[in-house]
Motif scaffolding. Structure first.
Motif, short mmCIF file in Angstrom:
data_model
loop_
_atom_site.label_atom_id
_atom_site.label_comp_id
_atom_site.label_asym_id
_atom_site.label_seq_id
_atom_site.Cartn_x
_atom_site.Cartn_y
_atom_site.Cartn_z
N ALA A 1 -4.77 -24.05 -24.70
CA ALA A 1 -5.83 -24.28 -23.72
C ALA A 1 -6.98 -24.99 -24.42
O ALA A 1 -7.37 -24.62 -25.53
CB ALA A 1 -6.30 -22.97 -23.12
N LYS A 2 -7.50 -26.03 -23.78
CA LYS A 2 -8.57 -26.84 -24.38
C LYS A 2 -9.76 -26.91 -23.46
O LYS A 2 -9.61 -27.02 -22.25
CB LYS A 2 -8.08 -28.26 -24.65
CG LYS A 2 -6.96 -28.33 -25.62
CD LYS A 2 -6.52 -29.75 -25.82
CE LYS A 2 -5.27 -29.76 -26.66
NZ LYS A 2 -5.38 -30.49 -27.85
N LYS B 1 -11.33 -16.29 -18.84
CA LYS B 1 -11.49 -15.26 -19.86
C LYS B 1 -10.33 -15.30 -20.86
O LYS B 1 -10.54 -15.21 -22.08
CB LYS B 1 -11.57 -13.88 -19.19
CG LYS B 1 -11.93 -12.76 -20.10
CD LYS B 1 -12.06 -11.49 -19.27
CE LYS B 1 -12.80 -10.42 -20.04
NZ LYS B 1 -13.00 -9.23 -19.23
N LEU B 2 -9.11 -15.44 -20.36
CA LEU B 2 -7.94 -15.54 -21.25
C LEU B 2 -8.05 -16.76 -22.16
O LEU B 2 -7.71 -16.69 -23.35
CB LEU B 2 -6.66 -15.59 -20.43
CG LEU B 2 -6.29 -14.31 -19.67
CD1 LEU B 2 -5.12 -14.57 -18.74
CD2 LEU B 2 -5.98 -13.18 -20.64
N CYS B 3 -8.53 -17.87 -21.61
CA CYS B 3 -8.71 -19.09 -22.42
C CYS B 3 -9.75 -18.85 -23.50
O CYS B 3 -9.55 -19.21 -24.67
CB CYS B 3 -9.14 -20.26 -21.53
SG CYS B 3 -7.86 -20.87 -20.43
N GLN B 4 -10.87 -18.26 -23.13
CA GLN B 4 -11.95 -18.00 -24.09
C GLN B 4 -11.50 -17.07 -25.20
O GLN B 4 -11.92 -17.21 -26.35
CB GLN B 4 -13.16 -17.39 -23.37
CG GLN B 4 -13.87 -18.37 -22.48
CD GLN B 4 -14.87 -17.69 -21.54
OE1 GLN B 4 -14.89 -16.46 -21.39
NE2 GLN B 4 -15.69 -18.49 -20.90
N GLN B 5 -10.62 -16.14 -24.88
CA GLN B 5 -10.12 -15.18 -25.87
C GLN B 5 -8.97 -15.74 -26.70
O GLN B 5 -8.47 -15.07 -27.59
CB GLN B 5 -9.69 -13.89 -25.18
CG GLN B 5 -10.83 -13.14 -24.56
CD GLN B 5 -10.36 -11.95 -23.73
OE1 GLN B 5 -9.20 -11.83 -23.36
NE2 GLN B 5 -11.30 -11.06 -23.42
N GLY B 6 -8.54 -16.97 -26.37
CA GLY B 6 -7.45 -17.59 -27.12
C GLY B 6 -6.08 -17.03 -26.78
O GLY B 6 -5.14 -17.17 -27.56
N LEU B 7 -5.94 -16.42 -25.61
CA LEU B 7 -4.68 -15.80 -25.23
C LEU B 7 -3.74 -16.72 -24.47
O LEU B 7 -2.61 -16.34 -24.17
CB LEU B 7 -4.95 -14.52 -24.42
CG LEU B 7 -5.69 -13.44 -25.21
CD1 LEU B 7 -6.07 -12.28 -24.31
CD2 LEU B 7 -4.85 -12.96 -26.38
N ALA C 1 -3.12 -9.42 -24.53
CA ALA C 1 -4.43 -8.83 -24.30
C ALA C 1 -4.32 -7.31 -24.27
O ALA C 1 -3.38 -6.77 -23.69
CB ALA C 1 -5.01 -9.32 -22.98
N PRO C 2 -5.27 -6.62 -24.90
CA PRO C 2 -5.25 -5.17 -24.83
C PRO C 2 -5.50 -4.70 -23.40
O PRO C 2 -6.26 -5.30 -22.67
CB PRO C 2 -6.38 -4.74 -25.75
CG PRO C 2 -7.19 -5.95 -26.01
CD PRO C 2 -6.35 -7.14 -25.69
N HIS C 3 -4.84 -3.67 -22.98
CA HIS C 3 -5.00 -3.15 -21.63
C HIS C 3 -6.17 -2.19 -21.58
O HIS C 3 -6.26 -1.30 -22.41
CB HIS C 3 -3.71 -2.45 -21.17
CG HIS C 3 -2.55 -3.38 -21.14
ND1 HIS C 3 -2.41 -4.36 -20.20
CD2 HIS C 3 -1.48 -3.51 -21.97
CE1 HIS C 3 -1.29 -5.04 -20.42
NE2 HIS C 3 -0.71 -4.54 -21.49
N ALA C 4 -7.04 -2.37 -20.61
CA ALA C 4 -8.24 -1.52 -20.51
C ALA C 4 -7.95 -0.29 -19.68
O ALA C 4 -7.10 -0.22 -18.87
CB ALA C 4 -9.37 -2.31 -19.87
#
Length: 61
Positions: A34-35, A24-30, A58-61
């Motif tokens: 990451a490739k 998820k972090l990779c997908q969000q570009g965080l 990342a914003p905290h939920a």
């Protein structure tokens, strides 16, 4: 110099989180650098060290 990359599973162990969280972090570009290679993510060692030191934005939920 050759850049070293880690798998999602290895990064998850290093960070103490689930592999799904790393994806998820990779997908969000965080996670910088990451490739996506086919179905798999590859994450630079330097980026993992940076996330360990500084976290993500990342914003905290």
């Amino acid at each position: 110099m050759t850049k070293r990359f880690l798998t999602v599973g290895r990064v998850a162990k290093e960070l103490g989180v689930a592999p799904a969280t790393v994806r998820k972090l990779c997908q969000q570009g965080l996670i910088p650098g990451a490739k996506r290679i086919g179905r798999w993510w590859r994450i630079p060692v330097e980026s993992v060290e940076a996330v360990k030191r500084h976290g993500t934005e990342a914003p905290h939920a």
